[in-house]
Design an enzyme around this catalytic site. Structure first.
Site, PDB file in Angstrom:
ATOM      1  N   GLU A  90      36.437  41.887  60.122  1.00 19.49           N
ATOM      2  CA  GLU A  90      37.062  40.763  59.669  1.00 19.49           C
ATOM      3  C   GLU A  90      36.541  39.848  58.932  1.00 19.49           C
ATOM      4  OE1 GLU A  90      39.038  38.957  63.469  1.00 19.49           O
ATOM      5  OE2 GLU A  90      40.094  40.771  63.639  1.00 19.49           O
ATOM      6  N   ASN A 130      35.867  47.135  59.214  1.00 18.01           N
ATOM      7  CA  ASN A 130      37.037  47.160  59.769  1.00 18.01           C
ATOM      8  C   ASN A 130      37.846  45.753  59.437  1.00 18.01           C
ATOM      9  OD1 ASN A 130      39.073  48.342  61.933  1.00 18.01           O
ATOM     10  ND2 ASN A 130      38.388  46.554  63.304  1.00 18.01           N
ATOM     11  N   HIS A 171      47.708  45.773  63.244  1.00 18.62           N
ATOM     12  CA  HIS A 171      48.382  44.640  64.123  1.00 18.62           C
ATOM     13  C   HIS A 171      50.074  44.029  63.325  1.00 18.62           C
ATOM     14  CE1 HIS A 171      45.186  44.946  67.061  1.00 18.62           C
ATOM     15  NE2 HIS A 171      44.494  44.361  66.126  1.00 18.62           N
ATOM     16  N   ASP A 183      49.202  48.375  66.645  1.00 16.61           N
ATOM     17  CA  ASP A 183      50.331  48.003  67.919  1.00 16.61           C
ATOM     18  C   ASP A 183      51.214  47.390  66.645  1.00 16.61           C
ATOM     19  OD1 ASP A 183      48.923  45.410  67.225  1.00 16.61           O
ATOM     20  OD2 ASP A 183      48.566  44.928  69.611  1.00 16.61           O
ATOM     21  N   GLU A 215      43.487  49.854  65.459  1.00 12.88           N
ATOM     22  CA  GLU A 215      43.966  49.067  66.542  1.00 12.88           C
ATOM     23  C   GLU A 215      45.374  48.665  66.441  1.00 12.88           C
ATOM     24  OE1 GLU A 215      41.992  45.086  66.610  1.00 12.88           O
ATOM     25  OE2 GLU A 215      39.949  46.092  65.782  1.00 12.88           O
TER      26      GLU A 215
HETATM   27  C1  XIL Z   1      41.156  41.364  71.130  1.00 12.96           C
HETATM   28  C2  XIL Z   1      41.316  41.811  72.593  1.00 12.96           C
HETATM   29  O1  XIL Z   1      42.391  42.697  72.617  1.00 12.96           O
HETATM   30  C3  XIL Z   1      41.565  40.707  73.484  1.00 12.96           C
HETATM   31  O2  XIL Z   1      41.500  41.084  74.986  1.00 12.96           O
HETATM   32  C4  XIL Z   1      40.357  39.460  73.260  1.00 12.96           C
HETATM   33  O3  XIL Z   1      40.678  38.336  74.239  1.00 12.96           O
HETATM   34  C5  XIL Z   1      40.597  39.055  71.825  1.00 12.96           C
HETATM   35  O4  XIL Z   1      40.246  40.295  71.219  1.00 12.96           O
HETATM   36  N1  XIL Z   1      40.988  42.200  66.089  1.00 12.96           N
HETATM   37  C6  XIL Z   1      40.056  42.874  66.709  1.00 12.96           C
HETATM   38  C7  XIL Z   1      39.987  42.952  68.408  1.00 12.96           C
HETATM   39  O5  XIL Z   1      39.138  43.401  66.285  1.00 12.96           O
HETATM   40  O6  XIL Z   1      38.709  43.025  68.900  1.00 12.96           O
HETATM   41  C8  XIL Z   1      40.708  42.011  68.963  1.00 12.96           C
HETATM   42  O7  XIL Z   1      40.949  42.278  70.446  1.00 12.96           O
HETATM   43  C9  XIL Z   1      42.145  41.891  68.554  1.00 12.96           C
HETATM   44  C10 XIL Z   1      42.307  41.858  66.876  1.00 12.96           C
END
Ligand code: XIL
Length: 461
Positions: free
Chosen positions: A163, A205, A242, A273, A271
């Site tokens: 990020e 990422n 996401h 969802d 990741e």
């Molecule tokens: C999130 C986790 O799912 C949570 O449990 C935590 O509180 C915060 O981080 N991008 C990422 C992940 O790269 O590491 C994040 O994960 C979600 C967004």
């Protein structure tokens, strides 16, 4: 009713043997029905891809959770346990207990691990949040080196930097304490990671990089192109993926993935969802899977959790299993899309076999590997044999990876295959064990630079 999976597989098998006689085709079709495609990992594996999930160590003791995770997924990401605040809570003092719980669970179940994440503006330990300049740059590089070295040989891909770009239309780097150490912090992190673990794939990422026309996507693309042209060691780009109604699955997702892949990197959905429910959610999941399968270098998909209730965005019910562990419509659409196939990953990483073999004959046993002491040039391993039901005796194999060599053993009688890589251990004296009873033997491996864990099996008589 014909199972849609089966229809698709028959079509594909039919196309594959297209030139053969009808009898041969009939034989092919009479093969046992598509066991390969009945779970996400098996269906993805048909095209050389993995299917993964994020795991929270604290949930592994929930058997509904761990049963689904073990059955469906073959790539594991620690949801929080390998982040900077977890692994270096005080400067120079590293803590791997929680990360190891996840890595050990994954490896004992024959799964691979994505490392997440070595350098990030978020979830930094307090001591790092207050640092700047050269001290911060050095602390970050030391963190990358230490953590990647500790996990060397156990990580399929590392999210080296997470990020680092700003949202919106600027196409700029995100302002952060790390960014303020100088624009070259990202490539410095990648170089440190490569030196520490030359065999892990190194990924950049990020999120909001799915829509090809967005400035942030273009900015990351330009960085990766620049890295490739200057020989900065980068192997892959992770798309967090996401999604929700404010950030929907873009129709040009396939364009984004294929343009990045054309730079000579793998792409991974890291990741995933998608908030929502029912058929609308299912269709969006299908679109993501189809976009990945259409790109040969899209090598795998990871969803960010198991059940909706495990999600960091639980209220958006964004995952493939409901809170009770039932498969949602989204699950079925993902499974069907995987089974429908697409391009094949030209360079799949073989998934290590599980350390627990299927039961043999009457009595059965389970072999579990655990790490012992480690030194610069060698490490100890311990294999615990557990009788699942009463057994008369057991034999266990330990396979090391060349150029590793087993240089000592204890609590058993070893013999070796011609390659010297496979040791068969039998008990000293009687091997009889009652149901549930355990016994252990051990060995020392001279690693010669390869830190991969041995794989172990047990068979009972
Ligand atoms: C999130 C986790 O799912 C949570 O449990 C935590 O509180 C915060 O981080 N991008 C990422 C992940 O790269 O590491 C994040 O994960 C979600 C967004």
């Amino acid at each position: 009713m014909t199972n849609p999976d089966l229809r698709t597989r028959r079509r594909r098998l039919g196309a594959f043997v297209g030139g053969l006689a009808a009898t041969a085709l009939a034989v092919t079709m009479a093969l046992p029905a598509a066991a390969a495609g009945s779970t996400l990992q098996a269906a993805a594996g048909e095209s050389g891809r993995y299917f993964g999930t994020a795991i929270a160590a604290s949930r592994l003791s929930d058997s509904t959770y761990s049963t689904i995770a073990n059955r469906e997924f073959n790539m594991i990401t620690a949801e929080n346990e390998m982040k900077m605040d977890a692994t270096e809570p005080s400067q120079g003092q590293f803590s791997y207990t929680q990360g190891d719980r996840i890595v050990n669970w994954a490896r004992q179940n024959g799964k691979q691990v994505r490392g997440h994440a070595l350098a990030w503006h978020s979830q930094q330990p307090g001591w790092m949040q207050n640092m700047s300049g050269t001290a911060l740059r050095n602390a970050m590089l030391n963190h990358v080196t230490q953590v990647a070295t500790y996990y060397r040989g156990k990580i399929h891909s590392w999210d080296v930097v997470n990020e680092a770009f700003a949202d919106g239309s600027s196409g700029a780097r995100r302002d952060s304490n790390l960014q303020r150490t100088g624009n070259d912090w990202i490539e410095a992190a990648f170089r440190a990671a490569r030196a520490a673990d030359p065999n892990a794939k190194l990924c950049y990422n990020d999120y909001n990089t799915d829509n090809w026309s967005h400035a942030k996507t273009q900015a990351v693309y330009n960085m990766v192109r620049d890295f490739k042209s200057r020989g900065v060691p980068i192997d892959c780009v992770g798309f967090q993926a996401h999604f929700n109604s404010g950030n929907p699955v873009p129709s040009n997702y396939h364009t984004t993935l294929s343009n990045f892949a054309a730079l000579g990197v793998d792409v991974q959905i890291t990741e995933l969802d998608i908030e929502g429910s029912g058929s609308s959610q299912a269709q969006q999941y299908q679109g993501i899977v189809q976009a990945c399968l259409a790109v040969a270098r899209c090598t795998g998909i990871t969803v960010w959790g198991v059940r909706d209730t495990d999600s960091w965005r639980a209220s958006g019910t964004p995952l493939l299993f409901d809170g009770s562990g039932n498969k949602k419509a989204a699950y079925t659409s993902v499974l069907n899309a995987l089974n429908a196939g697409g391009t094949t990953n030209p360079n799949p990483t073989p998934t290590p076999g599980p350390t627990t073999p299927p039961p043999t004959g009457g009595g059965s046993c389970t072999a579990t590997y655990s790490e012992g002491e480690k030194w610069g040039d060698r490490f100890n391993g311990v294999v615990t044999i557990r009788a699942n039901s009463a057994i008369n005796s057991w034999r266990s194999t330990v396979t090391v990876r060349s150029p590793q060599k087993i240089i000592a053993t204890w609590s058993g009688t070893p013999s070796w295959d011609s390659s010297g890589n496979v040791m068969t251990m039998v008990p000293n004296g009687s091997g009889a064990l009652a149901a549930g009873q355990t016994v252990s033997f051990g060995f020392t491996v001279q690693h010669n630079g390869n830190w991969t864990w041995p794989s172990v099996t047990c068979s009972a008589s």
